[in-house]
Design a protein around this motif. Structure first.
Motif, short mmCIF file in Angstrom:
data_model
loop_
_atom_site.label_atom_id
_atom_site.label_comp_id
_atom_site.label_asym_id
_atom_site.label_seq_id
_atom_site.Cartn_x
_atom_site.Cartn_y
_atom_site.Cartn_z
N THR A 105 0.84 -1.20 0.00
CA THR A 105 0.00 0.00 0.00
C THR A 105 0.87 1.25 0.00
O THR A 105 0.62 2.20 -0.75
N ALA A 106 1.91 1.26 0.83
CA ALA A 106 2.83 2.40 0.86
C ALA A 106 3.53 2.56 -0.49
O ALA A 106 3.76 3.69 -0.95
N GLU A 107 3.87 1.44 -1.13
CA GLU A 107 4.51 1.52 -2.44
C GLU A 107 3.56 2.12 -3.48
O GLU A 107 3.98 2.85 -4.38
N GLU A 108 2.26 1.83 -3.37
CA GLU A 108 1.27 2.48 -4.24
C GLU A 108 1.34 4.00 -4.07
O GLU A 108 1.36 4.74 -5.05
N TYR A 109 1.34 4.45 -2.82
CA TYR A 109 1.42 5.89 -2.55
C TYR A 109 2.69 6.47 -3.18
O TYR A 109 2.66 7.55 -3.78
N ARG A 110 3.81 5.76 -3.01
CA ARG A 110 5.08 6.27 -3.52
C ARG A 110 5.08 6.37 -5.04
O ARG A 110 5.54 7.37 -5.61
N LEU A 111 4.56 5.35 -5.70
CA LEU A 111 4.54 5.36 -7.16
C LEU A 111 3.59 6.41 -7.71
O LEU A 111 3.88 7.07 -8.71
N MET A 112 2.42 6.57 -7.07
CA MET A 112 1.50 7.63 -7.49
C MET A 112 2.20 8.99 -7.40
O MET A 112 2.10 9.82 -8.32
N THR A 113 2.90 9.21 -6.30
CA THR A 113 3.59 10.49 -6.12
C THR A 113 4.69 10.66 -7.15
O THR A 113 4.87 11.76 -7.71
N LEU A 114 5.42 9.60 -7.42
CA LEU A 114 6.49 9.67 -8.42
C LEU A 114 5.94 10.03 -9.80
O LEU A 114 6.50 10.88 -10.51
N ILE A 115 4.82 9.41 -10.19
CA ILE A 115 4.23 9.69 -11.51
C ILE A 115 3.78 11.13 -11.60
O ILE A 115 4.05 11.83 -12.59
N LEU A 116 3.10 11.64 -10.56
CA LEU A 116 2.63 13.02 -10.61
C LEU A 116 3.78 14.02 -10.54
O LEU A 116 3.75 15.05 -11.22
N ASP A 117 4.80 13.72 -9.75
CA ASP A 117 5.96 14.61 -9.67
C ASP A 117 6.67 14.69 -11.02
O ASP A 117 7.12 15.76 -11.45
N ARG A 118 6.80 13.56 -11.69
CA ARG A 118 7.45 13.57 -13.01
C ARG A 118 6.59 14.30 -14.04
O ARG A 118 7.12 14.94 -14.95
N ALA A 119 5.27 14.20 -13.91
CA ALA A 119 4.39 14.93 -14.83
C ALA A 119 4.57 16.43 -14.66
O ALA A 119 4.56 17.18 -15.65
N VAL A 120 4.72 16.88 -13.42
CA VAL A 120 4.95 18.31 -13.18
C VAL A 120 6.31 18.73 -13.73
O VAL A 120 6.43 19.81 -14.33
N ALA A 121 7.31 17.89 -13.55
CA ALA A 121 8.66 18.23 -14.03
C ALA A 121 8.75 18.18 -15.55
O ALA A 121 9.49 18.97 -16.15
N ASP A 122 7.99 17.28 -16.20
CA ASP A 122 8.03 17.13 -17.66
C ASP A 122 6.61 17.00 -18.18
O ASP A 122 6.11 15.89 -18.37
#
Length: 510
Positions: A105-122
């Motif tokens: 479950t924590a890994e889901e949170y981490r991956l969701m955050t990673l995807i959105l952070d990368r979308a903001v960066a690129d």
């Protein structure tokens, strides 16, 4: 099947480190592809876990000495394999399963955050190339370069959240809320974030910590004190007990006065309606505590007064509910004679200018008693026929929708009209009760009506070319790579995501 938690997540927490140290490293391309393959395997029903391998991983904090079988095995076979297992072994296995579930479950949170952070960066993969890089570019809305780039980053994050939501069958707000919690934990509560990744605290504990930490002022010392105390308590207390302890801890470390915080919190007051089963609904209000207690006291007094009437058989809970409805609808509580039946489902009768406006769709044959097709209440769904007939009998006017005598579809408007008429909007609310973006449940009455084929490109203003889209998804449709697809003559609509996935729209809710 599962990827082990990275070693950096399992090291011993150091209370002296600032929260930013605990940001998880991004996964490699090989890890991302492995996770994607696992997701495809589960979706295709090919997943058959090796439970012995799963529980013998080095990260499992308890030994497991028995093969408990897979979840799909025959119950008798599983019982036979467990016959010789000691109770302590079964408990240890259960705890190991819970820890692994928390880690995933924590890994889901981490991956969701990673995807959105990368979308903001690129933002380019989500909203297309940056137009501000063209020296000859001018914004039609007069925005500055910085403003356009901020909008691109925001829309890219929204488009990425929608991509996650449709794949996981979640609400977009759920995705954004989880990412918000993860960002708060990463920035303010590194110890709690580490404990969540390790499976030492549950998702419920992590959410409570994130919400309370997010309400703290911008003070790293307060964050650290709250993080240390909350993480220690979360590993020992149940969620309900932890909630009380964590709120007390927040009060202790908060530097701002409670008076100032209350004035700010009161701005969030509101009332919400949630549909329930069997023609019922829950009305929820967030109010200042003193006003809420005063309202509850008045309802309780009214209910206890009504309970003394001869022949009164309603419970105090029912009387409170009926008193609330009477007060909101008519302004006073009427003592109903014992012989008079209470309104169905606690709905109060109203009269005069106080009568609320509701939209109910009732099949004609149902209204005449010749069919049992349920009626629908706009924004809620199916309701019982007695309530539908009562509302129909109280209606001061009726609206007819004229349709083709053979096909049953509404007559299309000609190309001379761009604006959607009131009658056509009402019909669209019947055929598409909610926003047509996958997973969105916003009622059609609160949506924009969008031309699937633009008017400028020859699109007609008729039911075949119009669909309700909430303002958020209307923007995603026109300002990101999300695109609705509907072939001429087709009834079904689908959406193509920025990453190239075709997603069917949800079936009508009722």
């Amino acid at each position: 099947m599962t990827s082990p938690t990275p070693a950096s997540h399992r090291s011993t927490p150091d209370a002296a480190l600032v929260p930013a140290v605990f940001l998880a490293p991004p996964p490699s391309d090989d890890e991302l592809e492995a996770w994607a393959d696992e997701i495809r395997t589960i979706e295709e029903g090919r997943f058959e876990p090796d439970w012995n391998e799963l529980f013998s991983d080095d990260s499992t904090p308890w030994p497991v000495s028995h093969d408990l079988g897979s979840p799909g095995e025959d119950a008798a076979a599983v019982s036979e394999s467990e016959a010789d297992a000691r109770p302590i072994d079964l408990v240890h296995t259960l705890v190991a399963v819970a820890v692994r579930r928390r880690q995933h479950t924590a890994e889901e949170y981490r991956l969701m955050t990673l995807i959105l952070d990368r979308a903001v960066a690129d933002p380019d993969p989500w909203v297309g190339p940056d137009p501000t890089l063209d020296h000859a570019w001018e914004d039609s809305r007069g925005r500055s370069v910085a403003a356009v780039r901020r909008d691109r980053a925001d829309l890219a994050e929204r488009a990425a959240a929608a991509e996650i939501a449709v794949h996981l069958r979640l609400a977009e707000q759920t995705v954004r809320t989880r990412v918000g919690h993860a960002r708060t934990l990463q920035a303010r509560c590194g110890l709690a974030w580490r404990a969540f990744l390790d499976g030492r605290i549950s998702e419920s504990h992590a959410i409570r910590i994130a919400r309370l930490a997010d309400s703290l002022p911008d003070d790293r010392e307060a964050w650290t004190a709250f993080d240390t105390g909350a993480t220690e308590r979360a590993q020992r207390l149940t969620p309900s007990s932890f909630d009380t302890a964590a709120r007390a801890l927040r009060e202790k470390v908060h530097a701002e006065s409670i008076e100032e915080r209350h004035r700010r919190a009161a701005r969030d007051r509101g009332v919400w309606l949630t549909a329930e089963l069997d023609g019922m609904a829950t009305l929820t209000a967030l109010l200042p505590a003193d006003r809420a207690h005063a309202a509850m006291t008045r309802l309780d007094r009214a209910a206890r007064h009504l309970a003394t009437a001869d022949g009164e058989e309603r419970t105090l809970a029912q009387l409170r509910a009926d008193a609330l409805t009477d007060l909101l609808a008519g302004g006073s509580v009427a003592e109903r004679p014992a012989a008079a039946p209470a309104p169905a489902a606690g709905v109060s009768q109203t009269s005069g200018s106080g009568r609320p406006t509701v939209v109910v769709t009732v099949p004609a044959l149902t209204l005449l008693g010749r069919d049992d097709t349920p009626a629908t209440l706009d924004g809620y769904g199916p309701i019982d026929l007695d309530t539908a007939r009562r509302l129909a009998g109280e209606a001061s006017s009726w609206i007819r929708v004229l349709t083709h005598p053979v096909t049953g579809v509404p007559l299309a408007l000609d190309r001379t009209r761009y604006r959607v008429t009131t009658a056509l909007r009402r019909w669209l609310g019947v055929t598409s009760p909610t926003c047509v973006f996958p997973g969105c449940a916003r009622p059609a009455r609160d949506c924009d009506i969008d031309h699937l084929t633009a008017w400028a490109d020859g699109g007609a203003t008729d039911h075949d070319n119009l669909e309700p889209e909430c303002r958020h998804h209307h923007r995603l449709r026109h300002e990101t790579k999300w695109e609705p697809l509907k072939n001429p003559g087709d009834v079904d609509l689908r959406w193509r995501s920025p990453l190239g996935h075709d997603i069917e729209v949800d079936p009508p809710p009722f």
